[in-house]
Design a protein around this motif. Structure first.
Motif, PDB file in Angstrom:
ATOM      1  N   PRO A 179       1.693 103.674  -6.348  1.00 48.85           N
ATOM      2  CA  PRO A 179       1.838 105.087  -5.982  1.00 48.85           C
ATOM      3  C   PRO A 179       1.513 105.330  -4.506  1.00 48.85           C
ATOM      4  N   LYS A 180       2.135 106.334  -3.941  1.00 49.06           N
ATOM      5  CA  LYS A 180       1.930 106.646  -2.521  1.00 49.06           C
ATOM      6  C   LYS A 180       0.485 107.031  -2.230  1.00 49.06           C
ATOM      7  N   GLN A 181      -0.259 107.424  -3.242  1.00 46.81           N
ATOM      8  CA  GLN A 181      -1.663 107.828  -3.033  1.00 46.81           C
ATOM      9  C   GLN A 181      -2.563 106.654  -2.668  1.00 46.81           C
ATOM     10  N   VAL A 182      -2.133 105.432  -2.963  1.00 43.65           N
ATOM     11  CA  VAL A 182      -2.931 104.250  -2.625  1.00 43.65           C
ATOM     12  C   VAL A 182      -2.779 103.967  -1.137  1.00 43.65           C
ATOM     13  N   GLN A 183      -3.859 104.101  -0.391  1.00 37.38           N
ATOM     14  CA  GLN A 183      -3.824 104.032   1.066  1.00 37.38           C
ATOM     15  C   GLN A 183      -4.114 102.644   1.632  1.00 37.38           C
ATOM     16  N   PHE A 184      -4.951 101.857   0.951  1.00 38.69           N
ATOM     17  CA  PHE A 184      -5.364 100.557   1.477  1.00 38.69           C
ATOM     18  C   PHE A 184      -6.039  99.757   0.373  1.00 38.69           C
ATOM     19  N   ALA A 185      -6.322  98.475   0.678  1.00 35.44           N
ATOM     20  CA  ALA A 185      -6.998  97.601  -0.285  1.00 35.44           C
ATOM     21  C   ALA A 185      -7.927  96.640   0.443  1.00 35.44           C
ATOM     22  N   VAL A 186      -8.990  96.239  -0.250  1.00 35.45           N
ATOM     23  CA  VAL A 186      -9.936  95.231   0.242  1.00 35.45           C
ATOM     24  C   VAL A 186     -10.060  94.166  -0.835  1.00 35.45           C
ATOM     25  N   ALA A 187      -9.853  92.905  -0.467  1.00 36.64           N
ATOM     26  CA  ALA A 187      -9.926  91.793  -1.428  1.00 36.64           C
ATOM     27  C   ALA A 187     -10.960  90.781  -0.939  1.00 36.64           C
ATOM     28  N   ASP A 188     -12.081  90.709  -1.645  1.00 38.62           N
ATOM     29  CA  ASP A 188     -13.194  89.837  -1.266  1.00 38.62           C
ATOM     30  C   ASP A 188     -13.190  88.590  -2.155  1.00 38.62           C
ATOM     31  N   CYS A 189     -12.869  87.456  -1.575  1.00 33.00           N
ATOM     32  CA  CYS A 189     -12.922  86.109  -2.185  1.00 33.00           C
ATOM     33  C   CYS A 189     -12.051  85.947  -3.430  1.00 33.00           C
ATOM     34  N   GLY A 190     -10.820  86.428  -3.352  1.00 29.67           N
ATOM     35  CA  GLY A 190      -9.892  86.266  -4.473  1.00 29.67           C
ATOM     36  C   GLY A 190      -9.092  84.974  -4.391  1.00 29.67           C
ATOM     37  N   TYR A 191      -8.699  84.445  -5.538  1.00 30.91           N
ATOM     38  CA  TYR A 191      -7.852  83.248  -5.581  1.00 30.91           C
ATOM     39  C   TYR A 191      -6.389  83.661  -5.473  1.00 30.91           C
ATOM     40  N   ALA A 192      -5.585  82.762  -4.924  1.00 37.17           N
ATOM     41  CA  ALA A 192      -4.160  83.046  -4.748  1.00 37.17           C
ATOM     42  C   ALA A 192      -3.412  82.956  -6.071  1.00 37.17           C
ATOM     43  N   SER A 193      -3.713  81.951  -6.862  1.00 38.83           N
ATOM     44  CA  SER A 193      -3.034  81.774  -8.148  1.00 38.83           C
ATOM     45  C   SER A 193      -4.029  81.358  -9.212  1.00 38.83           C
TER      46      SER A 193
END
Length: 306
Positions: A179-193
């Motif tokens: 949705p357009k309301q989502v402005q940004f994201a922060v991803a701390d130590c996530g795996y790619a797959s």
């Protein structure tokens, strides 16, 4: 003589197949079933920040998952002290729950934002017997975001934040219709797959090769948990992402190797930022550099919130 060798070969093949099936089923139950490896931290006393999060004024939100499991899922909603349309949605990691996000809930709430912290399926107060590893959780996250918009209005501004499996959930979610309301994201130590993370843990914990256990374990995942973990890869989900993404990772992360940060960064094609935190192990970046972490994350949030 030929019949003799043929019988031996058939017996060996049967033994190998049975061993593979047994090993893969053990791996599936160990990694995917509630109460397996994910319960290793069960019973730990709450930290000061977690106690703070438990005692703060909050609402319990609920949803029923849209898949065939129809799970009852719950989340903690912390209204901001002063009314605002800005809401942070925080997603916890593997083996954790909404309360273990206490330090981050406190950080964002004290910055003046509403905070929604779901319990992912199979964790905390939510139902479920099998862990979604972020892939199934991405769909649940979509429903939580829709609830935020419904609650706070179409002019809502939403930021996403995830740690470990929660970070992967956020990055997998960005492959959906956001949705357009989502402005940004922060991803701390996530795996790619999911596949890559399982391969790493299989080597570290059991010193075993990934083939044929990983492909066979995926058959159990498809049959019992009803998804294929081969589908979960930021190479696909971040390919067309336009939501600004801040990727954080500790340089001494041995649980989700630090190389995942660069993979995720390279897979993303929107506005992005990468911060590798010196000497931080898995999910410890905030605790190693709390002031700098808070400053960088809140600056990122304030920049993209209107």
């Amino acid at each position: 003589m030929k019949k003799h060798w043929k019988g031996i070969i058939i017996s060996l093949v049967v033994i190998l197949v049975v061993a593979d099936l047994g090993g893969a089923y053990y791996l599936f139950n160990f990694a995917f079933k509630k109460g397996g490896y994910s319960a290793r931290n069960a019973g730990k006393p709450l930290t000061t920040a977690e106690l703070w999060a438990k005692k703060q004024p909050q609402e319990t939100w609920q949803q029923t998952s849209k898949d065939q499991a129809a799970l009852k899922l719950k989340a903690r909603y912390y209204p901001a002290t002063k009314k605002t349309a800005k809401t942070m949605v925080l997603v916890h990691g593997y083996g954790d729950n909404s309360l273990t996000l206490g330090p981050y809930i406190k950080m964002y709430h004290q910055a003046g934002y509403n905070v929604l912290a779901p319990d992912n399926r199979s964790f905390g107060r939510s139902e479920g017997q099998y862990i979604g590893y972020g892939w199934q959780d991405r769909n649940d996250l979509q429903t939580w975001i829709q609830q935020v918009i419904q609650h706070n209005g179409k002019n809502s501004q939403i930021g996403l934040f995830g740690v470990s499996m929660g970070a992967s959930t956020v990055m997998y979610y960005l492959g959906l219709k956001v949705p357009k309301q989502v402005q940004f994201a922060v991803a701390d130590c996530g795996y790619a797959s999911i596949k890559g993370e399982l391969q790493h843990e299989l080597q570290v914990l059991f010193n075993l090769p990934s083939f044929p256990l990983i492909p066979t374990a995926n058959l159990f995942t498809q049959a019992i948990a009803h998804y294929s973990f081969y589908d979960a890869d930021t190479k696909t989900t971040l390919r067309h992402n336009k939501v600004p993404l801040f990727i954080i990772h500790g340089t001494k992360d041995n649980f989700v190797p630090t190389k995942n940060a660069r993979i995720n960064y390279n897979n993303d094609h929107g506005p992005k930022k990468l911060w590798l935190v010196p000497d931080a192990s898995h999910a410890r970046s905030y605790f190693v550099q709390p002031k700098q972490y808070t400053q960088k994350v809140l600056n990122w949030s304030q920049h993209y919130f209107n």
